[in-house]
Design an enzyme around this catalytic site. Sequence first.
Site, short mmCIF file in Angstrom:
data_model
loop_
_atom_site.label_atom_id
_atom_site.label_comp_id
_atom_site.label_asym_id
_atom_site.label_seq_id
_atom_site.Cartn_x
_atom_site.Cartn_y
_atom_site.Cartn_z
N LYS A 47 0.82 -1.19 0.00
CA LYS A 47 0.00 0.00 0.00
C LYS A 47 0.86 1.25 0.00
O LYS A 47 0.37 2.35 -0.17
CB LYS A 47 -0.88 0.02 1.26
N GLY A 48 2.16 1.08 0.22
CA GLY A 48 3.04 2.22 0.44
C GLY A 48 3.10 3.22 -0.70
O GLY A 48 3.36 4.40 -0.49
N GLU A 103 7.24 2.73 -6.51
CA GLU A 103 7.45 2.19 -5.17
C GLU A 103 7.73 3.33 -4.19
O GLU A 103 8.19 4.40 -4.59
CB GLU A 103 8.61 1.18 -5.24
N ASP A 104 7.46 3.08 -2.93
CA ASP A 104 7.69 4.11 -1.91
C ASP A 104 9.16 4.13 -1.47
O ASP A 104 9.79 5.17 -1.52
CB ASP A 104 6.76 3.92 -0.70
N ASP A 107 14.53 -0.65 0.68
CA ASP A 107 15.41 -0.84 1.84
C ASP A 107 16.55 -1.76 1.40
O ASP A 107 17.61 -1.29 0.99
CB ASP A 107 14.60 -1.40 3.01
N PHE A 156 14.18 4.08 9.77
CA PHE A 156 12.82 3.66 9.46
C PHE A 156 11.95 4.90 9.28
O PHE A 156 11.82 5.71 10.19
CB PHE A 156 12.25 2.75 10.55
N VAL A 157 11.37 5.03 8.10
CA VAL A 157 10.59 6.24 7.78
C VAL A 157 9.10 5.94 7.70
O VAL A 157 8.70 4.82 7.39
CB VAL A 157 11.07 6.88 6.46
N ARG A 169 0.31 6.43 7.54
CA ARG A 169 0.38 6.57 6.09
C ARG A 169 -0.14 7.93 5.63
O ARG A 169 0.26 8.43 4.59
CB ARG A 169 -0.48 5.49 5.40
#
Length: 181
Positions: A47-48, A103-104, A107, A156-157, A169
């Site tokens: 969902k990002g 994509e968000d 990593d 971590f964002v 979100r």
Amino acid sequence: MRDSDIEEHLDRVLFTEEQVAQRVKELAEQVDRDYEGKRIVLIGILKGAMMIMADLSRAMKSDVVIDWMAVSSYGGNMKSSGVVRILKDLDVDIQGRDVLIVEDVLDTGLTLQWVMRNLESRNPNSLELLSLLRKPKARENRSEAKYVGFDIDDDFVIGYGMDFSERYRNLSSVAILRSEQ
Ligand code: IMP
Ligand code: MG
């Protein structure tokens, strides 16, 4: 959601709403130039990618088809499980099409490497990856992102579509979560 509403949950804001909007506009212009005269299939990874897809696609002038794919990678926590499963597959056939994955954040980049291999096997005419954010491990792993909004450190964002256990979100900026959450 405003930063001030969850201030005590945040370490700090990394990119403001305005900074994100400016960079997304630049990415849209670059994609428009590269795909001039072509109809692009934009594939958002749920969902990002919800926010970047909404803003990028509206900032683009090109004729686009939007589709979504959901894959499992993180099981509700901060660690990558390394196992990828398709939870929702595409509705459209991408054979012979020009495909751009949206994509968000990358990593390790491993989830998207898997997704790209999977989509490649469906014989698109072209396949590229755009990610708003990229962390150092994805660079080390030679993730094949053609378009990257910002290279960031290994934090971590949250916000702008990105979550921690499905929360945050709807924050308009990109922020670093306090580690004691
Ligand atoms: P990767 O396979 O390690 O590149 O990460 C897989 C997915 O985990 C990414 O596509 C994101 O959806 C999610 N993810 C990775 N880092 C973060 C983060 O810092 N915040 C929120 N989600 C993240
Ligand atoms: Mg994602």
